[in-house]
Design a protein around this motif. Structure first.
Motif, PDB file in Angstrom:
ATOM      1  N   GLU A  91     -14.836  18.355   4.586  1.00 17.85           N
ATOM      2  CA  GLU A  91     -15.999  17.787   5.284  1.00 17.85           C
ATOM      3  C   GLU A  91     -15.771  17.854   6.781  1.00 17.85           C
TER       4      GLU A  91
ATOM      5  N   ILE B 262     -13.961   7.958   8.143  1.00 15.02           N
ATOM      6  CA  ILE B 262     -13.182   8.487   7.027  1.00 15.02           C
ATOM      7  C   ILE B 262     -13.865   9.719   6.470  1.00 15.02           C
TER       8      ILE B 262
ATOM      9  N   GLU C 118      -7.969   2.034  10.127  1.00 16.37           N
ATOM     10  CA  GLU C 118      -7.604   0.718  10.653  1.00 16.37           C
ATOM     11  C   GLU C 118      -6.477   0.847  11.665  1.00 16.37           C
ATOM     12  N   TRP C 119      -5.475   1.665  11.301  1.00 19.17           N
ATOM     13  CA  TRP C 119      -4.297   1.779  12.148  1.00 19.17           C
ATOM     14  C   TRP C 119      -4.655   2.396  13.489  1.00 19.17           C
TER      15      TRP C 119
ATOM     16  N   THR D  76       0.823  -1.210   0.000  1.00 17.54           N
ATOM     17  CA  THR D  76       0.000   0.000   0.000  1.00 17.54           C
ATOM     18  C   THR D  76       0.852   1.253   0.000  1.00 17.54           C
TER      19      THR D  76
ATOM     20  N   TRP E 292       0.311   8.890  10.357  1.00 26.20           N
ATOM     21  CA  TRP E 292      -1.011   8.474  10.789  1.00 26.20           C
ATOM     22  C   TRP E 292      -1.873   9.579  11.360  1.00 26.20           C
TER      23      TRP E 292
ATOM     24  N   ASN F 216      -6.888   0.050  15.595  1.00 25.04           N
ATOM     25  CA  ASN F 216      -6.316  -1.210  16.062  1.00 25.04           C
ATOM     26  C   ASN F 216      -4.992  -1.064  16.790  1.00 25.04           C
TER      27      ASN F 216
ATOM     28  N   SER G  42     -13.132  13.710   4.287  1.00 24.84           N
ATOM     29  CA  SER G  42     -12.142  14.522   3.575  1.00 24.84           C
ATOM     30  C   SER G  42     -11.880  15.753   4.426  1.00 24.84           C
TER      31      SER G  42
ATOM     32  N   VAL H 155      -8.173  -1.603  -2.669  1.00 24.11           N
ATOM     33  CA  VAL H 155      -8.995  -0.632  -1.958  1.00 24.11           C
ATOM     34  C   VAL H 155      -8.420   0.751  -2.259  1.00 24.11           C
TER      35      VAL H 155
ATOM     36  N   GLU I  93     -18.297   3.449   3.128  1.00 24.76           N
ATOM     37  CA  GLU I  93     -17.921   4.736   3.701  1.00 24.76           C
ATOM     38  C   GLU I  93     -16.679   5.391   3.094  1.00 24.76           C
ATOM     39  N   ASN I  94     -16.842   6.031   1.967  1.00 23.69           N
ATOM     40  CA  ASN I  94     -15.748   6.812   1.379  1.00 23.69           C
ATOM     41  C   ASN I  94     -14.573   6.017   0.867  1.00 23.69           C
ATOM     42  N   GLN I  95     -14.754   4.718   0.678  1.00 24.10           N
ATOM     43  CA  GLN I  95     -13.694   3.940   0.048  1.00 24.10           C
ATOM     44  C   GLN I  95     -14.318   3.070  -1.030  1.00 24.10           C
TER      45      GLN I  95
ATOM     46  N   PRO J 254       1.062  -1.347   7.724  1.00 28.36           N
ATOM     47  CA  PRO J 254      -0.323  -0.879   7.843  1.00 28.36           C
ATOM     48  C   PRO J 254      -1.327  -1.996   7.645  1.00 28.36           C
ATOM     49  N   ILE J 255      -2.490  -1.808   8.273  1.00 27.64           N
ATOM     50  CA  ILE J 255      -3.564  -2.775   8.087  1.00 27.64           C
ATOM     51  C   ILE J 255      -4.379  -2.328   6.894  1.00 27.64           C
ATOM     52  N   ILE J 256      -4.585  -3.234   5.965  1.00 29.93           N
ATOM     53  CA  ILE J 256      -5.326  -2.857   4.760  1.00 29.93           C
ATOM     54  C   ILE J 256      -6.810  -3.126   5.008  1.00 29.93           C
ATOM     55  N   PRO J 257      -7.668  -2.106   4.805  1.00 26.05           N
ATOM     56  CA  PRO J 257      -9.098  -2.278   5.086  1.00 26.05           C
ATOM     57  C   PRO J 257      -9.696  -3.408   4.260  1.00 26.05           C
ATOM     58  N   GLU J 258     -10.674  -4.108   4.866  1.00 22.17           N
ATOM     59  CA  GLU J 258     -11.367  -5.176   4.174  1.00 22.17           C
ATOM     60  C   GLU J 258     -12.721  -4.680   3.709  1.00 22.17           C
TER      61      GLU J 258
ATOM     62  N   LEU K 294      -0.901   4.038   1.075  1.00 21.70           N
ATOM     63  CA  LEU K 294      -1.874   4.757   1.908  1.00 21.70           C
ATOM     64  C   LEU K 294      -2.947   5.471   1.114  1.00 21.70           C
ATOM     65  N   GLU K 295      -2.880   5.440  -0.219  1.00 22.32           N
ATOM     66  CA  GLU K 295      -4.003   5.951  -1.005  1.00 22.32           C
ATOM     67  C   GLU K 295      -4.686   4.768  -1.663  1.00 22.32           C
ATOM     68  N   LEU K 296      -3.848   3.810  -2.027  1.00 17.85           N
ATOM     69  CA  LEU K 296      -4.313   2.603  -2.698  1.00 17.85           C
ATOM     70  C   LEU K 296      -3.707   1.419  -1.968  1.00 17.85           C
ATOM     71  N   GLY K 297      -4.487   0.351  -1.799  1.00 17.76           N
ATOM     72  CA  GLY K 297      -3.946  -0.845  -1.151  1.00 17.76           C
ATOM     73  C   GLY K 297      -4.279  -2.053  -1.995  1.00 17.76           C
TER      74      GLY K 297
ATOM     75  N   SER L  90     -13.213  13.483  -2.884  1.00 20.67           N
ATOM     76  CA  SER L  90     -14.422  14.160  -2.389  1.00 20.67           C
ATOM     77  C   SER L  90     -14.640  15.413  -3.206  1.00 20.67           C
TER      78      SER L  90
ATOM     79  N   ASN M 133      -8.197   8.571   5.500  1.00 19.87           N
ATOM     80  CA  ASN M 133      -8.360   7.393   4.637  1.00 19.87           C
ATOM     81  C   ASN M 133      -8.551   6.136   5.471  1.00 19.87           C
ATOM     82  N   GLY M 134      -8.884   5.043   4.769  1.00 20.13           N
ATOM     83  CA  GLY M 134      -9.201   3.785   5.440  1.00 20.13           C
ATOM     84  C   GLY M 134      -8.014   3.190   6.188  1.00 20.13           C
ATOM     85  N   PHE M 135      -6.815   3.436   5.666  1.00 16.97           N
ATOM     86  CA  PHE M 135      -5.633   2.856   6.320  1.00 16.97           C
ATOM     87  C   PHE M 135      -5.442   3.487   7.691  1.00 16.97           C
TER      88      PHE M 135
END
Lengths: 383, 451
Positions: B84, B79, B51-52, A47, B26, B55, B81, A243, A230-232, A117-121, A49-52, A248, B46-48
């Protein structure tokens, strides 16, 4: 960790992942790829952090485990392998990844995976699924007109609209606009599709994400699935999952700009047209590549003119079936060529209302019918 | 301390516990979105990050926050922008400052789903063409069932009839929410009527409509030809009228011009106040454009508004469409609306509007309207039923095409130019006194423009 898997699968997954690793200095672990062997499968993560990206490979796992290794080193090793062996063996000892395949072996110093990093599922069911190659072809048709200006974030991505009968993909850099429609049948729409279509309507996906997807698509698994959480955005192709963030902001109300009808339509052979435009471009110099077009309806031809003070001038004629009245207009030659190439058909239709209004390029079917699934709108140059 | 300060202090502490690289990666662009009931919601880019933080850094964050606000139990991430999150932060600040919201600020659940809150008297632009209709509607809204009952509003397409009718509804909702209002179209009324008969629920249908204080029916011209529905409508009308309940109707033509409608219904429509909504004049069109542009958050200069208003003349819907097109063009190219952009954006609309009409087409329209063969209009015959349409046709050709009298005479079977002059003058004079003639000419003109 100790595992065996097919070399080709491993190589493919690593190559896809290497492109997505972070190239920034802030968090060095992002330059790495995480390899995890568990439950008879190998999971490969990367990743920026923008794309995973998460790839899964069927594997014979003798011992579970995981490690993070520098992407460049690993992909450099794999890229230069001879194809002698089918399999590759992976083993981790003392935080080092040992690889062996055929006559080659390597040991790559790795890092602790704690910091990775943990990649969102993805959650829930797909929003829509569609044939991979159709999706890729549609994407490729929109790439050339994406905006690159940082100042207008919304234009740096592709608008993905969830229409009732079509998926709509649009890109624009505010000088030209391309819209592609992909038919979406009932079975390819997820349960939530109608509600999402009504409430959210559309999303904007960054160009880098879609560029990667276009590169990864190779037909495995046949359909690409799209999820929206949610925004992904999540894309699932066979055993690979991506992901991505969404851009926005509100995409401009571009539909208003596409004229509802065109007074004059000229159908020409694409190859001919392109050749003549390239010739004209030589003479128009760098200055915004202005080209004058004359649509001579009665004489059934298109006259293309270009000139510049320093270089000279050039004129060509190509035959064209024209419906409607005579038109004269000035266009940016490059934009026109881009549009014709994107249309990708033997013949294209050049559609005009008047020298000041937006013009359209559409592809034409084998039987001579103007197709509705692709249009490129260009603003003429005012004289 | 407010949320911004809270987060700033917490971040200060967290920065000390983790590496700089991690902190920057982060925690950049994170904000507290809400802090209530011992739970803090953090906005992340963002989603990363989500999660970080949820967790891996959960404990660091909670510890840092609890040092500043003891009662915090848990955190979660959402998440968002940049912009927002900032907007949300602002609105959160004002909510917590005021305490429980006063009743008016709560979002309104629409009390009557058929009345659209968009259409009010406040945002209706008044001009010479619609001031009578507007005044009548307003008077009715101030005093149901007593002033003008029934109220009949008619006019061409896209001129504001529905806006006025809905405004009456909105005004009543505001002033007297207890009043029962039904707004429907004659087409919906008809289909509901038919369905209720089929379902055996005709009494429910009758009761529902007869219990209202205000009944608004849009486009009653579509009742034409539907006998059973008209009969039901007739009974409904009587019941409401006798109980002094307000009835408001709209149509695209005056009652006497609605074909196949029962005489007793027609006379009841004509028994109340009839007001028409005409095509807006230039000043009104400019005012409407200004109004709508402001609503959309755009300020457009006079000359541009003038240009649009001068070239888009048929109705207000078209005007709005042209405005939207102009705004879309400007948004797409990131420029301010000026005369040049307006010309480019609207060139397609305007050119298509200026299609040349021919003598032949005018004669055809007139013939269609009066149910006479266009050939007869041009021919030499002097039967009275042909003469009037012929004179009207000559008048219209002069008015719309500015054709010369000799050419008009020529076209109508080689007649003398004085015949054409006579026809023109005659019609012109009669128009001053004869309202039904005025109506006819208006209707034919509308048909011509809608070519």
């Amino acid at each position: 960790m100790k595992a065996f898997c097919l070399l080709n699968n491993f190589k493919q997954a690593i190559q896809n992942s290497e492109r997505i690793t972070g190239k920034q200095v802030n968090l060095p672990i992002l330059n790495n790829i995480l390899i995890r062997a568990k439950n008879d499968e190998l999971v490969i993560l990367a990743t920026n952090l923008e794309l995973g990206i998460k790839s899964k490979i069927n594997t014979k796992v003798q011992k579970d485990g995981e490690i993070a290794v520098p992407a460049r080193v690993l992909s450099g090793f794999l890229a230069n392998l001879s194809q002698e062996s089918e399999k590759i063996q992976l083993e981790v000892r003392n935080q080092t990844l040992h690889l062996k395949t055929g006559p080659h072996s390597a040991s790559i110093k790795g890092l602790n995976t704690d910091e990775f990093p943990i990649i969102p599922e993805k959650k829930g069911t797909f929003l829509f699924k569609i044939d991979q190659f159709s999706f890729k072809n549609a994407l490729l048709k929109t790439f050339f007109s994406i905006g690159m200006a940082e100042s207008r974030q919304e234009l740096t991505g592709i608008y993905l609209g969830f229409g009732e009968k079509h998926l709509v993909m649009t890109s624009t850099d505010s000088f030209r606009l391309t819209e592609v429609k992909l038919p979406l049948s009932g079975e390819n729409k997820g349960v939530d599709y109608p509600t999402v279509g009504e409430n959210i309507g559309s999303v904007i996906i960054p160009f880098s994400t879609l560029n990667e997807i276009a590169r990864i698509i190779d037909g495995e698994g046949d359909k690409i699935e799209f999820y929206l959480n949610e925004n992904q955005a999540f894309f699932k192709l066979g055993s690979t999952q991506l992901v991505s963030r969404l851009i926005s902001g509100k995409y401009p109300d571009y539909e208003q700009v596409i004229p509802a009808k065109f007074g004059t339509q000229a159908v020409v052979e694409s190859e001919n047209f392109l050749r003549v435009l390239r010739m004209a471009n030589v003479f128009s110099g760098g200055r915004s590549g202005e080209i004058q077009l004359s649509l001579e309806a009665e004489k059934e031809k298109l006259i293309i003119n270009s000139e510049s003070e320093e270089l000279g001038s050039n004129q060509s004629e190509i035959s064209s079936k024209i419906l409607g009245s005579k038109q004269n207009l000035t266009l940016n030659g490059k934009y026109l060529m881009d549009a014709i190439q994107a249309a990708g058909s033997e013949k294209v239709a050049l559609m005009v209302n008047n020298p000041a209004a937006p013009i359209g390029i559409r592809s034409v079917s084998g039987e001579g019918k103007i197709k509705e699934d692709f249009v490129c709108i260009i603003m003429p140059i005012k004289k | 301390m407010n949320n911004e300060e809270l987060w700033k202090s917490a971040l200060g502490e967290i920065e000390l516990s983790i590496s700089k690289a991690n902190f920057i990666t982060w925690f950049k662009n994170t904000y507290i979105i809400s802090n209530s009931q011992r739970k803090v919601v953090i906005g992340v880019p963002n989603g990363f990050a989500k999660e970080w933080l949820e967790n891996k850094y959960n404990s660091y964050i909670i510890k840092a926050l609890r040092n500043l606000q003891e009662d915090i139990l848990e955190i979660s991430c959402v998440i968002t922008s940049d912009t927002e999150a900032k907007r949300q932060v602002d609105s959160v600040v004002s909510l917590s400052a005021d305490g429980p919201l006063p009743a008016q600020k709560m979002p309104q659940i629409r009390q009557n789903p058929t009345i659209n809150p968009r259409y009010t008297f406040e945002n209706f632009v008044i001009g010479g063409s619609n001031e009578l209709a507007r005044a009548a509607c307003y008077a009715v809204s101030q005093s149901l069932g007593t002033v003008y009952n029934p109220l009949f509003i008619y006019g061409g397409v896209g001129l504001g009839k529905t806006h006025l009718l809905q405004s009456i509804g909105n005004e009543i909702i505001k002033s007297d929410p207890a009043k029962k209002i039904i707004y429907t179209t004659s087409e919906k009324f008809t289909s509901e009527f038919v369905n209720s008969i089929e379902a055996g629920r005709i009494n429910e249908f009758k009761d529902r409509y007869r219990q209202v204080d205000l009944m608004i029916i849009d486009d009653v011209q579509f009742l034409s030809g539907k006998e059973k529905t008209q009969e039901e409508f007739f009974h409904l009308f009587n019941t409401l009228y006798q109980n002094n309940k307000q009835i408001v109707l709209s149509s695209d033509r005056p009652p006497r011009s609605i074909a196949t409608i029962e005489e007793r219904l027609r006379s009841r429509f004509e028994g109340g106040m009839i007001a028409d909504v005409g095509r807006p004049e230039l000043e009104t069109r400019i005012a409407i454009l200004k109004n709508k542009a402001e609503e959309k958050g755009f300020s457009i200069e006079e000359p541009v508004l003038n240009y649009v208003a001068s070239n888009v003349t048929h109705n207000i819907r078209e005007l709005e469409g042209a405005l939207n097109k102009l705004i879309a063009h400007c948004q797409l190219q990131d420029i301010e609306p000026n005369l040049e952009t307006a010309e480019a954006a609207l060139s397609e609309l305007i050119l298509s509007a200026k299609k040349p009409i021919t003598h032949k087409q005018i004669v055809e329209f007139v013939g269609e309207y009066f149910n006479i063969n266009p050939e007869d209009i041009i021919s030499q015959g002097r039967k009275s039923k042909v003469v009037k349409p012929r004179q009207i046709a000559m008048y219209l050709i002069r008015e719309e095409l500015s054709a010369s009298y000799p050419s008009i005479g020529e076209y109508f079977g080689g007649r003398d130019h004085t015949t054409a002059i006579h026809a023109y003058e005659k019609v012109k004079t009669e128009l001053k006194n004869n309202n039904s003639l005025l109506e006819d000419i208006k209707r034919i003109k509308t048909q011509i423009e809608q070519l």
